[in-house]
Design a protein around this motif. Structure first.
Motif, mmCIF file in Angstrom:
data_model
loop_
_atom_site.group_PDB
_atom_site.id
_atom_site.type_symbol
_atom_site.label_atom_id
_atom_site.label_comp_id
_atom_site.label_asym_id
_atom_site.label_seq_id
_atom_site.Cartn_x
_atom_site.Cartn_y
_atom_site.Cartn_z
ATOM 1 N N LYS A 210 20.506 58.675 -8.660
ATOM 2 C CA LYS A 210 21.498 57.622 -8.890
ATOM 3 C C LYS A 210 20.825 56.257 -8.983
ATOM 4 N N ASP A 211 19.903 55.975 -8.076
ATOM 5 C CA ASP A 211 19.182 54.698 -8.097
ATOM 6 C C ASP A 211 18.307 54.575 -9.336
ATOM 7 N N MET A 212 17.761 55.700 -9.799
ATOM 8 C CA MET A 212 16.890 55.685 -10.982
ATOM 9 C C MET A 212 17.645 55.169 -12.202
ATOM 10 N N HIS A 213 18.877 55.634 -12.401
ATOM 11 C CA HIS A 213 19.674 55.182 -13.541
ATOM 12 C C HIS A 213 20.125 53.738 -13.372
ATOM 13 N N TYR A 214 20.390 53.342 -12.143
ATOM 14 C CA TYR A 214 20.786 51.956 -11.884
ATOM 15 C C TYR A 214 19.642 50.998 -12.226
ATOM 16 N N GLU A 215 18.430 51.356 -11.803
ATOM 17 C CA GLU A 215 17.264 50.523 -12.103
ATOM 18 C C GLU A 215 16.938 50.549 -13.597
ATOM 19 N N ALA A 216 17.201 51.683 -14.253
ATOM 20 C CA ALA A 216 16.958 51.776 -15.698
ATOM 21 C C ALA A 216 17.867 50.822 -16.467
ATOM 22 N N ILE A 218 19.089 47.975 -15.340
ATOM 23 C CA ILE A 218 18.588 46.609 -15.122
ATOM 24 C C ILE A 218 17.366 46.341 -15.982
ATOM 25 N N GLN A 219 16.428 47.298 -16.015
ATOM 26 C CA GLN A 219 15.211 47.122 -16.787
ATOM 27 C C GLN A 219 15.509 47.039 -18.287
ATOM 28 N N ALA A 220 16.509 47.795 -18.740
ATOM 29 C CA ALA A 220 16.882 47.761 -20.162
ATOM 30 C C ALA A 220 17.411 46.382 -20.555
ATOM 31 N N VAL A 221 18.204 45.782 -19.678
ATOM 32 C CA VAL A 221 18.737 44.449 -19.943
ATOM 33 C C VAL A 221 17.613 43.415 -19.979
ATOM 34 N N VAL A 222 16.719 43.486 -19.006
ATOM 35 C CA VAL A 222 15.600 42.543 -18.941
ATOM 36 C C VAL A 222 14.735 42.661 -20.195
ATOM 37 N N GLN A 223 14.441 43.881 -20.605
ATOM 38 C CA GLN A 223 13.587 44.110 -21.770
ATOM 39 C C GLN A 223 14.278 43.681 -23.066
ATOM 40 N N TYR A 224 15.569 43.955 -23.202
ATOM 41 C CA TYR A 224 16.300 43.573 -24.413
ATOM 42 C C TYR A 224 16.333 42.051 -24.571
ATOM 43 N N CYS A 225 16.644 41.365 -23.488
ATOM 44 C CA CYS A 225 16.708 39.903 -23.537
ATOM 45 C C CYS A 225 15.348 39.299 -23.868
ATOM 46 N N ALA A 226 14.278 39.903 -23.371
ATOM 47 C CA ALA A 226 12.938 39.382 -23.633
ATOM 48 C C ALA A 226 12.516 39.618 -25.074
ATOM 49 N N GLU A 227 12.816 40.813 -25.632
ATOM 50 C CA GLU A 227 12.337 41.162 -26.973
ATOM 51 C C GLU A 227 13.225 40.631 -28.088
ATOM 52 N N HIS A 228 14.547 40.642 -27.879
ATOM 53 C CA HIS A 228 15.467 40.278 -28.956
ATOM 54 C C HIS A 228 16.052 38.876 -28.816
ATOM 55 N N GLU A 229 16.282 38.431 -27.604
ATOM 56 C CA GLU A 229 16.862 37.105 -27.408
ATOM 57 C C GLU A 229 15.828 36.074 -26.977
ATOM 58 N N LYS A 230 14.608 36.536 -26.764
ATOM 59 C CA LYS A 230 13.492 35.647 -26.413
ATOM 60 C C LYS A 230 13.809 34.788 -25.196
ATOM 61 N N ARG A 231 14.414 35.384 -24.223
ATOM 62 C CA ARG A 231 14.700 34.664 -22.982
ATOM 63 C C ARG A 231 14.423 35.562 -21.782
ATOM 64 N N LYS A 232 14.067 34.924 -20.696
ATOM 65 C CA LYS A 232 13.727 35.649 -19.491
ATOM 66 C C LYS A 232 14.944 35.762 -18.584
ATOM 67 N N VAL A 233 15.245 36.979 -18.170
ATOM 68 C CA VAL A 233 16.387 37.220 -17.290
ATOM 69 C C VAL A 233 15.895 37.858 -16.003
ATOM 70 N N LYS A 234 16.310 37.290 -14.892
ATOM 71 C CA LYS A 234 15.928 37.861 -13.602
ATOM 72 C C LYS A 234 16.760 39.105 -13.315
ATOM 73 N N LYS A 235 16.218 39.953 -12.459
ATOM 74 C CA LYS A 235 16.909 41.198 -12.135
ATOM 75 C C LYS A 235 18.265 40.944 -11.479
ATOM 76 N N GLU A 236 18.352 39.865 -10.677
ATOM 77 C CA GLU A 236 19.626 39.575 -10.025
ATOM 78 C C GLU A 236 20.710 39.306 -11.055
ATOM 79 N N ASP A 237 20.341 38.594 -12.156
ATOM 80 C CA ASP A 237 21.313 38.289 -13.205
ATOM 81 C C ASP A 237 21.557 39.491 -14.111
ATOM 82 N N ALA A 238 20.517 40.332 -14.290
ATOM 83 C CA ALA A 238 20.652 41.488 -15.182
ATOM 84 C C ALA A 238 21.652 42.503 -14.650
ATOM 85 N N ARG A 239 21.901 42.492 -13.356
ATOM 86 C CA ARG A 239 22.847 43.448 -12.780
ATOM 87 C C ARG A 239 24.253 43.261 -13.320
ATOM 88 N N ASN A 240 24.576 42.034 -13.756
ATOM 89 C CA ASN A 240 25.930 41.725 -14.228
ATOM 90 C C ASN A 240 26.018 41.666 -15.752
#
Length: 246
Positions: A210-216, A218-240
Motif C-alpha cells: 500500500k505504501d509503495m503505491h502511495y509513494e509511486a 508522489i514520485q510521479a507527480v514530482v517527476q511530471y512537474c520537473a520534466e513537463h512543467e519545468k518546476r520543482k514540487v516538494k513531496k509535501e505539496d505533491a501529495r495533494n
C-alpha cells in the motif's frame, strides 16, 4: 561469609600509618570500607560481598531502556521470553485487571506482530526495508483477482499471481511466497520459528505494498512537474496533486 561476619570484619579494620589497613594481604584483602556495611540489613544478607550496585543498576537500566526502545542486541524481550511469559500467565489462570477477561495466550503466539533480532549479522539493513524492495522488484503488474484483471494494488494480488522459475531453478508458487522466500536470502531464522516469521513478513507486506503505491503517486507527480512543467514540487505539496489524462 555471612553479612554479620563481614560487618564485624569491616568494623575491625584499622588504618595503617603508611596507607591502607593493617594486615592487608595477610589477614584480609580490603582496600577500602564498603558503603554497604552501613545498610541496616547488612547482617541479614547471605552473600553481601557479591553485590555490585553500580553494575547492577547499569545492567538493569540498559536492559529496561533497550527493551522499551526496541534496540536490537540490547533488548531482553525476545520470542522465547514472550512465549515463557504467556505460558506462565496461562498456567496461573491470571486475568487482565481492567476487563477481567483471561489473556488470550494462543492469539499472541499465533499472530506475532514484530521482528525480534536474536543476534547480529553481516549487514544492518532493515527487514521491512528489504521486503519493500522485494515487493517492488517482483511487482506483478496486472493481476487476475476476483475475476477481474486489475493492477496489483494490494498484497492479495501478489498472492493470486503465479510465480515463475528463476535462474536458480526456484519456483515459490506465487509472487507473495517469492517475496517472503527471498527475504531469507538476507537473513537466517531461528529454528522452530519459521512459520511465525513468515506470518510477520506477510503482515508487513500488506502495508508495504500500500505504501509503495502511495509513494509511486508522489514520485510521479514530482517527476511530471520537473520534466513537463519545468518546476520543482516538494513531496509535501505533491501529495495533494493528482495527474489526469488531459
Amino acid at each position: 561469609m555471612t553479612g554479620a561476619a563481614l560487618h564485624a570484619q569491616i568494623d575491625a579494620l584499622q588504618v595503617n600509618a603508611v596507607g591502607g589497613f593493617v594486615g592487608y594481604g595477610e589477614e584480609h584483602a580490603w582496600t577500602q570500607k564498603s558503603g554497604l556495611s552501613k545498610l541496616p540489613y547488612i547482617d541479614d544478607l547471605l552473600l553481601p560481598h557479591n553485590i555490585d550496585v553500580m553494575h547492577t543498576e547499569n545492567n538493569w537500566a540498559e536492559a529496561l531502556f533497550g527493551t522499551i526502545m526496541d534496540i536490537p542486541d540490547k533488548m531482553k524481550d525476545n520470542i522465547k521470553v514472550i512465549e515463557r511469559r504467556c505460558q506462565a500467565v496461562a498456567s496461573s489462570g491470571l486475568s487482565a485487571p481492567s476487563t477481567g477477561k483471561k489473556v488470550d495466550v494462543e492469539k499472541h503466539l499465533r499472530a506475532p506482530m514484530n521482528w525480534v533480532v536474536v543476534s547480529g549479522g553481516d549487514h544492518k539493513r532493515k527487514r521491512n526495508g528489504i521486503l519493500g524492495l522485494l515487493c517492488k522488484e517482483h511487482f506483478p503488474g496486472l493481476a487476475q483477482h476476483a475475476r477481474m484483471l486489475e493492477p496489483a494494488y494490494t498484497w492479495d494480488h501478489y498472492m493470486a499471481v503465479p510465480d515463475t522459475e528463476d535462474r536458480e531453478g526456484r519456483n515459490f508458487g506465487t509472487k507473495a511466497r517469492r517475496v517472503v522466500g527471498e527475504l531469507w536470502d538476507f537473513y537466517r531464522c531461528e529454528a522452530g520459528y519459521e512459520d511465525r516469521a513468515n506470518q510477520v513478513a506477510n503482515r508487513a507486506c500488506y502495508k508495504l505494498v500500500k505504501d509503495m503505491h502511495y509513494e509511486a503517486h508522489i514520485q510521479a507527480v514530482v517527476q511530471y512537474c520537473a520534466e513537463h512543467e519545468k518546476r520543482k514540487v516538494k513531496k509535501e505539496d505533491a501529495r495533494n496533486i493528482f495527474l489526469t489524462r488531459e
